[in-house]
Design a protein around this motif. Sequence first.
Motif, short mmCIF file in Angstrom:
data_model
loop_
_atom_site.label_atom_id
_atom_site.label_comp_id
_atom_site.label_asym_id
_atom_site.label_seq_id
_atom_site.Cartn_x
_atom_site.Cartn_y
_atom_site.Cartn_z
N SER A 219 0.81 -1.23 0.00
CA SER A 219 0.00 0.00 0.00
C SER A 219 0.84 1.27 0.00
CB SER A 219 -0.93 0.00 1.22
OG SER A 219 -0.16 -0.11 2.43
N SER A 220 2.15 1.11 0.04
CA SER A 220 3.03 2.28 0.02
C SER A 220 4.34 1.91 -0.67
CB SER A 220 3.31 2.77 1.44
OG SER A 220 4.07 1.81 2.16
N VAL A 221 5.10 2.92 -1.04
CA VAL A 221 6.39 2.68 -1.68
C VAL A 221 7.32 1.91 -0.75
CG1 VAL A 221 8.45 3.78 -2.63
CG2 VAL A 221 6.19 4.73 -3.13
N ASN A 222 7.26 2.26 0.53
CA ASN A 222 8.11 1.58 1.51
C ASN A 222 7.76 0.10 1.60
OD1 ASN A 222 10.10 1.57 3.70
ND2 ASN A 222 8.32 1.20 5.02
N GLU A 223 6.48 -0.21 1.66
CA GLU A 223 6.04 -1.62 1.72
C GLU A 223 6.43 -2.36 0.44
OE1 GLU A 223 1.97 -2.19 2.59
OE2 GLU A 223 2.05 -1.25 4.58
N PHE A 224 6.35 -1.67 -0.70
CA PHE A 224 6.68 -2.28 -1.99
C PHE A 224 8.14 -2.71 -2.02
CE2 PHE A 224 8.21 -1.87 -6.40
CZ PHE A 224 7.38 -2.79 -7.02
N PHE A 225 9.03 -1.80 -1.64
CA PHE A 225 10.46 -2.13 -1.65
C PHE A 225 10.80 -3.16 -0.57
CE2 PHE A 225 10.80 1.81 -4.10
CZ PHE A 225 11.69 1.41 -5.08
N THR A 226 10.10 -3.10 0.55
CA THR A 226 10.32 -4.09 1.61
C THR A 226 9.91 -5.48 1.14
OG1 THR A 226 9.94 -2.42 3.32
CG2 THR A 226 9.77 -4.73 3.98
N ALA A 227 8.84 -5.54 0.33
CA ALA A 227 8.36 -6.83 -0.18
C ALA A 227 9.29 -7.39 -1.24
CB ALA A 227 6.96 -6.67 -0.75
N ILE A 228 9.92 -6.52 -2.01
CA ILE A 228 10.81 -6.98 -3.09
C ILE A 228 12.19 -7.36 -2.56
CG2 ILE A 228 12.08 -6.27 -5.15
CD1 ILE A 228 9.67 -4.77 -6.07
N PHE A 229 12.78 -6.45 -1.80
CA PHE A 229 14.16 -6.66 -1.37
C PHE A 229 14.20 -7.31 0.01
CE2 PHE A 229 14.44 -3.15 -4.41
CZ PHE A 229 15.41 -3.65 -5.27
N VAL A 230 14.84 -8.45 0.07
CA VAL A 230 14.93 -9.25 1.29
C VAL A 230 16.40 -9.58 1.56
CG1 VAL A 230 14.26 -11.41 2.43
CG2 VAL A 230 12.64 -10.24 0.90
N MET A 231 16.82 -9.47 2.79
CA MET A 231 18.19 -9.79 3.15
C MET A 231 18.43 -11.30 3.00
SD MET A 231 21.15 -8.67 4.13
CE MET A 231 20.76 -7.01 4.76
N PRO A 232 19.43 -11.70 2.21
CA PRO A 232 19.75 -13.14 2.09
C PRO A 232 20.14 -13.74 3.44
CG PRO A 232 20.83 -11.86 0.37
CD PRO A 232 20.28 -10.87 1.35
N GLU A 233 20.06 -15.05 3.53
CA GLU A 233 20.38 -15.74 4.79
C GLU A 233 21.89 -15.95 4.90
OE1 GLU A 233 18.10 -19.31 4.88
OE2 GLU A 233 16.21 -18.29 4.50
N PHE A 234 22.61 -14.85 5.09
CA PHE A 234 24.06 -14.92 5.22
C PHE A 234 24.44 -15.70 6.48
CE2 PHE A 234 23.77 -10.75 2.88
CZ PHE A 234 24.30 -11.23 1.70
N ILE A 235 25.57 -16.41 6.39
CA ILE A 235 26.12 -17.12 7.55
C ILE A 235 27.46 -16.48 7.84
CG2 ILE A 235 26.77 -19.38 8.49
CD1 ILE A 235 25.03 -20.64 6.28
N ILE A 236 27.48 -15.56 8.79
CA ILE A 236 28.64 -14.70 9.02
C ILE A 236 29.48 -15.24 10.18
CG2 ILE A 236 29.40 -12.34 9.45
CD1 ILE A 236 27.77 -12.63 6.91
N PRO A 237 30.78 -15.42 9.96
CA PRO A 237 31.66 -15.87 11.07
C PRO A 237 31.70 -14.82 12.19
CG PRO A 237 32.96 -15.21 9.15
CD PRO A 237 31.53 -15.24 8.71
N PHE A 238 31.83 -15.32 13.42
CA PHE A 238 31.86 -14.51 14.64
C PHE A 238 30.51 -13.89 14.98
CE2 PHE A 238 36.27 -14.30 13.02
CZ PHE A 238 36.90 -14.94 14.08
#
Length: 454
Positions: A219-238
């Motif tokens: 319903s908003s530009v912010n929601e649109f970009f939040t729905a499209i761009f998702v942080m990958p499931e990185f596995i970060i040391p430490f």
Amino acid sequence: MERLDMVMDVGDIPKKSKWFMLSLQHLFAMFGATVLVPFLTGLPPAVALVSSGSGTIAYLIITKGKIPAYLGSSFAFIAPIISLSLTDGGIPAAMVGSFMAGLVYGLVALLISVFGVDWIMKILPPIVVGPVIVVIGLGLAPTAIDMAMNVDGIYSGQHFSVAILTLIVTIIGSLFFKGFFGLIPILIGIITGYLYALVIGIVDTSALQTSWLNIVGASSVNEFFTAIFVMPEFIIPFKDYSPIDAFSMNALVIMVPVSIVTIAEHIGDQMVLSKVVGRNFIKTPGLHRSILGDGVASIIAACLGGPPNTTYGENIGVLAITRIFSVFVIGGAACLAIIFGFIGIIADLISSIPSPVMGGVSILLFGIIASSGLRMMIDNQVDLGQNRNLIIASVILVIGVGGALIKLPLFGIEIEIAGMALAALTGVILNLVLPGKEAGFGNGKMFDSVDSEQ
């Protein structure tokens, strides 16, 4: 070396109107194989895309923008990653192993910088590397067949039909498709198999549908970009695990021998690239830089939770056909891969691909890996009529495919050297101790395809 019909040189910047499509072409060429590795190993496909793009950019920087090579997920590390993932250390152990493999690349690059390239070819002649590559392909064969026809270990004719259709379309595409479509037969096979699997109802699209509904329902530009761009499931040391706790001697002995073989493959890729582009990349910017680039790319992948990277034959094929050698086009493809990795619906689409689709593609790809080992020996005219060569090849094949292992006490713990790692080490030792080392190189001259730099 003569560069015939060159359209764009290494340092040329493409026009903005064509840049995107030229880079997208490289992205498509690597896409199918690159996402297959995380699919098989249980790693996040989105992370593999991000690490592939990041590793390629690092490679271009390290090689001073002089080698137009794209780096994607390495098939050689599939079995070692799966093996380490099943240990108590799990995925973190595999990532630590990948990191150490990258360090081996760095060490070899340093030695080549100091002593030249001849010494590594003496350790890894075609009679050793060829059979080990065969072992890599054949060792993965049971995985491909299980994915193609079994569901939880039980035969399924429905699933096998998906795999067979995927395989047939991929084969037809490899042989008969021309132009752009001839560059992406793997991707076309996956798409065809996916659509057929969708029709017969074996595709789980729930996550994909959820992502799509979130996008169209924003319903908003912010929601649109939040729905499209998702942080990958990185596995970060430490952050997500302790590398010190995940370290093990098993990770060291499983991954390091594989890195030795992939370094030999890397040398072959550089020779082919040199011939295609018409420049001696082994001399300038130097084999040590390209190997270091591969190593740093694999270290970056390990720090993100992705599979080790290596130069891709698919993208070398794109260079050969298009005659567009611009590193800016390669860099554009790397940026697109990173962006794709952050688009959630793409990750959901990849995750929804049923295993028989990937199994069907894997039957061909793993067979090609094995066949490329044979081709290496044929191209170098290795004579298997000589007992020395026959003995080395035979022992490597049986130890590697048969799954032999040895357990050794070291620093108070028991380490296990098995399968491909044991086969590679055995081959290196046999080649060094058996008389008649010249025979292992065959009658071909491995560096003949790399003429003096123009």
